[in-house]
Write a protein that holds these residues in place. Structure first.
Motif, PDB file in Angstrom:
ATOM      1  N   ARG A   1       0.825  -1.216   0.000  1.00 13.18           N
ATOM      2  CA  ARG A   1       0.000   0.000   0.000  1.00 13.18           C
ATOM      3  C   ARG A   1       0.855   1.260   0.000  1.00 13.18           C
ATOM      4  N   SER A   2       2.088   1.181   0.575  1.00 13.75           N
ATOM      5  CA  SER A   2       2.986   2.341   0.556  1.00 13.75           C
ATOM      6  C   SER A   2       3.390   2.672  -0.875  1.00 13.75           C
TER       7      SER A   2
ATOM      8  N   GLN B   1       0.127   6.843  -6.657  1.00 13.27           N
ATOM      9  CA  GLN B   1      -1.100   7.639  -6.828  1.00 13.27           C
ATOM     10  C   GLN B   1      -0.820   9.127  -6.653  1.00 13.27           C
ATOM     11  N   LYS B   2      -0.033   9.474  -5.646  1.00  9.87           N
ATOM     12  CA  LYS B   2       0.342  10.866  -5.419  1.00  9.87           C
ATOM     13  C   LYS B   2       1.163  11.408  -6.587  1.00  9.87           C
TER      14      LYS B   2
ATOM     15  N   GLU C   1       1.259  15.409  -6.938  1.00  8.34           N
ATOM     16  CA  GLU C   1       1.486  15.867  -5.573  1.00  8.34           C
ATOM     17  C   GLU C   1       2.891  15.492  -5.088  1.00  8.34           C
ATOM     18  N   PHE C   2       3.458  14.428  -5.651  1.00 10.29           N
ATOM     19  CA  PHE C   2       4.828  14.010  -5.358  1.00 10.29           C
ATOM     20  C   PHE C   2       5.673  14.179  -6.608  1.00 10.29           C
TER      21      PHE C   2
ATOM     22  N   LEU D   1       9.992   3.837  -9.965  1.00 10.01           N
ATOM     23  CA  LEU D   1       9.180   2.831  -9.282  1.00 10.01           C
ATOM     24  C   LEU D   1       7.785   2.690  -9.877  1.00 10.01           C
ATOM     25  N   CYS D   2       7.260   3.767 -10.446  1.00  7.30           N
ATOM     26  CA  CYS D   2       5.846   3.773 -10.825  1.00  7.30           C
ATOM     27  C   CYS D   2       5.595   3.555 -12.322  1.00  7.30           C
ATOM     28  N   SER D   3       6.601   3.650 -13.149  1.00  2.25           N
ATOM     29  CA  SER D   3       6.378   3.489 -14.585  1.00  2.25           C
ATOM     30  C   SER D   3       6.149   2.025 -14.937  1.00  2.25           C
TER      31      SER D   3
END
Length: 431
Positions: A45-46, A52-53, A58-59, A67-69
């Motif tokens: 969830r972290s 999401q942020k 927002e981040f 990490l998110c791509s």
């Protein structure tokens, strides 16, 4: 009949509760044994929250995209082997281990309220000055006309003369169009001592290198922990050589902290299980959360807070002194890294929390030196620090430990000789 039914119902409920408790215990036990499953259960969830942020702008930061791509090079996400209070999860990238952490929340609000009740945030240039001032005040960094200071190590190790441009470039890179949400998360990073110490002392390689950030999340290099938390099993284990070598390596680390510039670093928490090795076998301490430059720690411990006992003036393992007349904390730290090392690492805290020397037969000369290190006599104390052993005593202890290691190696029949050269250190009053 009714009584029998009630008894059956009560027994059924008790069995149901017992089965649920056993299942929960089994689930969490499996999670800790299987670190990948643990990540899915507790830490995923972290990562989801971070991404999401990032998607909502927002981040910001280099770690976000990595990490998110969809084409992320990270794999093998797991819970950490230890230190779950600091590390959220670990992941691998091209064979290298990354430890992802979250900066602590702080109450130092960046915004202020205008006459209309609106929250006003600083502009990028103003934020740049706030960051610079924070570094100067919190870490005893001085800035001269040429901006020669540790700040530039923090901001990328560029040429000293870049000064303000470096801080501005970093802030502008991380924060888009005066985005207040990104600014707040970036400020949270700079208020986190663990993150800041890792950046400020990156070249000295005493803490895990910071490899990137995403909002208040940041990644450091993973360490191979040398020894887990000591337990009573240690008395039965035949690992005396390993423990003595580890003790010597930690002492050499302590000597390195004494040599830090512009002043020594002080550790107010020291745990065996937090020392680890990098892939190139360099010893580092996993968390700098309770590590401070000497002058700032002394200011903190002599800030005049009301007290009744010396413990009221102490900060974790860093010991303070209560003025009996003023009943206030007006003295600097009374012990030092070597005293904390001898008491908490070498001796430990009793049978169930043994130290590295627990269960090892020590010669009387070593026993005496360890005792003097924990409670130094007047002739071996540092000025104004009654419980701090001086450098000469620390070197004597180091050499005595080295001799014991050589004796243990010889007794085992191995033909290995321990190096006799002790660390070369500058003489300084606060060592």
């Amino acid at each position: 009949m009714l009584t029998a039914l009630r008894r059956k119902f009560r027994l059924g409920m008790q069995r149901t509760v017992l089965i649920a408790v056993l299942l929960a215990v089994g689930l969490f036990s499996y999670a800790f044994l299987n670190l990948s499953f643990c990540f899915k259960l507790m830490s995923h969830r972290s990562l989801t929250h971070m991404c999401q942020k990032y998607e909502h702008h927002e981040f910001s930061g280099s770690l976000c995209e990595e990490l998110c791509s969809a084409q992320s090079n990270f794999d093998n996400f797991q819970c950490p082997l230890n230190d779950m209070k600091t590390i959220l999860f670990t992941a691998e990238k091209n064979g290298d281990m990354y430890a992802v952490k979250l900066a602590k929340h702080n109450d130092d609000d960046l915004s202020w309220t205008n006459s209309k009740g609106e929250s006003i945030y600083p502009k990028i240039e103003e934020f740049h000055e706030i960051v610079k001032l924070h570094i100067i005040l919190a870490y005893n960094v001085t800035l001269d006309d040429n901006m020669v200071c540790a700040t530039y190590s923090l901001l990328g190790n560029l040429h000293n003369s870049l000064g303000n441009l470096q801080i501005r470039a970093l802030v502008n890179q991380e924060i888009a169009d005066n985005n207040s949400q990104q600014m707040v998360s970036f400020w949270r990073l700079f208020k986190d001592n663990n993150y800041m110490m890792g950046k400020l002392f990156d070249e000295e390689s005493v803490f895990p290198a910071v490899l990137g950030s995403c909002g208040p999340y940041y990644a450091t290099e993973g360490l191979e922990i040398v020894q887990a938390n000591p337990s009573i099993i240690q008395y039965l284990a035949s690992n005396r050589q390993q423990r003595l070598k580890h003790a010597l390596n930690i002492m050499e680390y302590m000597f390195r902290l004494e040599e830090m510039k512009p002043e020594p670093l002080r550790m107010c928490k020291m745990q065996v299980s937090r020392f680890g090795l990098t892939p190139d076998r360099r010893l580092k301490y996993q968390s700098a959360e309770h590590v401070y430059v000497e002058s700032q720690l002394d200011k903190r411990m002599s800030n005049g807070v009301k007290c009744h006992t010396n413990q009221d003036c102490s900060f974790h393992s860093c010991r303070g002194l209560c003025d009996p007349e003023r009943l206030s904390c007006t003295h600097i730290q009374q012990n030092n890294n070597f005293q904390i090392f001898c008491e908490h690492v070498l001796l430990g805290s009793g049978t169930f929390q043994p130290g590295l020397l627990s269960g090892i037969r020590m010669p009387r000369s070593l026993q005496k030196l360890v005792k003097m290190c924990v409670q130094p006599p007047k002739e071996h104390q540092l000025p104004d620090r009654r419980q701090a052993p001086n450098l000469q005593l620390a070197l004597r202890l180091y050499n005595e430990l080295k001799q014991l290691l050589q004796a243990v190696i010889t007794a085992s029949g191995a033909d290995v000789e321990v190096e006799n050269e002790a660390p070369r250190l500058r003489q300084r009053g606060g060592a």
